[in-house]
Design an enzyme around this catalytic site. Sequence first.
Site, PDB file in Angstrom:
ATOM      1  CG  HIS A  86      -1.811  -1.181   1.311  1.00  0.00           C
ATOM      2  ND1 HIS A  86      -3.089  -1.194   0.788  1.00  0.00           N
ATOM      3  CD2 HIS A  86      -1.614  -2.413   1.856  1.00  0.00           C
ATOM      4  CE1 HIS A  86      -3.642  -2.383   1.000  1.00  0.00           C
ATOM      5  NE2 HIS A  86      -2.759  -3.140   1.643  1.00  0.00           N
ATOM      6  NE  ARG A 127      -2.117   3.564   3.593  1.00  0.00           N
ATOM      7  CZ  ARG A 127      -2.867   2.507   3.780  1.00  0.00           C
ATOM      8  NH1 ARG A 127      -3.615   2.052   2.796  1.00  0.00           N
ATOM      9  NH2 ARG A 127      -2.895   1.892   4.956  1.00  0.00           N
ATOM     10  CG  ASN A 149      -6.872  -0.625   0.204  1.00  0.00           C
ATOM     11  OD1 ASN A 149      -5.788  -0.630  -0.373  1.00  0.00           O
ATOM     12  ND2 ASN A 149      -6.996  -0.920   1.497  1.00  0.00           N
ATOM     13  CG  HIS A 201      -2.971 -10.246   3.759  1.00  0.00           C
ATOM     14  ND1 HIS A 201      -4.231 -10.790   3.806  1.00  0.00           N
ATOM     15  CD2 HIS A 201      -3.120  -8.994   3.274  1.00  0.00           C
ATOM     16  CE1 HIS A 201      -5.108  -9.901   3.365  1.00  0.00           C
ATOM     17  NE2 HIS A 201      -4.451  -8.801   3.035  1.00  0.00           N
ATOM     18  CG  ASP A 233      -1.098  -6.100   4.109  1.00  0.00           C
ATOM     19  OD1 ASP A 233      -1.541  -5.218   3.349  1.00  0.00           O
ATOM     20  OD2 ASP A 233      -1.739  -6.541   5.083  1.00  0.00           O
ATOM     21  CG  HIS A 268      -3.010   3.365   8.911  1.00  0.00           C
ATOM     22  ND1 HIS A 268      -4.062   3.757   8.122  1.00  0.00           N
ATOM     23  CD2 HIS A 268      -2.961   2.010   8.821  1.00  0.00           C
ATOM     24  CE1 HIS A 268      -4.628   2.694   7.577  1.00  0.00           C
ATOM     25  NE2 HIS A 268      -3.982   1.625   7.981  1.00  0.00           N
TER      26      HIS A 268
END
Length: 359
Positions: free
Chosen positions: A15, A17, A41, A181, A252, A256
Amino acid sequence: MTSLTISTPCDWHVHLRQGETLKTVAPETARLFGMCMVMPNTTPPVRDIDSLFAYGRECGNALRQTPLRAVFAIRLDDRTTPELVTECKKLDWAVAFKLYPDGVTTNSHGTGLTTDVLWNALTDRRSRLYEVLVAMAECRMVLSIHAEAAGLPYLQSELAFLPWIANVMEKFPKLRVVIEHISTVEAARMIRADTTGRLAATVTAHHLLLSCDDVFGKPDHYCKPVCNTNEHRSAIRELVFSGCENVFFGSDSAPHPRSRKTPSCCAAGVFSAPVATETIVGQFVEVGETARLNDFLSRNGCRFYGVQPPTGSVTFIDQPFRIVEASTHPDGFASFLSGQKITWRAADRPASQWHREIE
């Protein structure tokens, strides 16, 4: 052993972002990897041709000064069409459609893929999802699955989703599937038992290292699916270190802001990019299976996806360093294994901004 050279590794689940976060974390993946598959996502999600090209441009700009090749997964949802599958297949950098059951993890709300919709697609040839799966099977587009059933206790959610995968493999005998995962004994057994060559799995560094006991009270270790009990962790380790051809690395890595990784407000995701590869190398050295490290990190994923592996190599040396919490991003990100000593480092690549020398 004090040094180890491997082929340039690939990360088949990351990810990156968007915006300033992308600019901060993308260099961490580019530091060691030659190829990565970027998850869709985002906000808004990567779910059609326009959003795919827009996100591809944004990631390309962030990675322009690096040799990293990014390929992409597109979100599969209740608006995906067979025509979109066909269009994406024409792009050599769009390699999978990612299935998120509605609401099971970060930014997965609104897919419309509820339990009823998923199971109905296996019997109703008129359903949109059935038609999409037919198109994917025919053009050999990979179905990448976040395998968790919604609404169940976290440690049971992956197990509960596996029957749907078994049924979809049977119903669509040309479809190629990756369970992302994996976190359970049962998923590991499913990969081992497969004889079709159409089923594969990614494994993360944190699912190799952590059990559920390591997650309780530690927001930085919280991910989906949650790291399971030691019995499940041992089964995943055995699968990885056995040299199974259809198991490969997917970090993965999911950063955040610190404001979203607190006990009272904890988003799912482990930011492992600064340390995942070094940790994997250390694990293979520890169990004496370095001969199988190249396959897990570099070859198996490329073989399954049918892409040319990156060229070059990375040399790791036994020279410990420490992981710290540090970032130029205003909200900051805590790396996986913050504060801990890591034994193996890349000798011929730049250090991460999360690495510190041991005084």
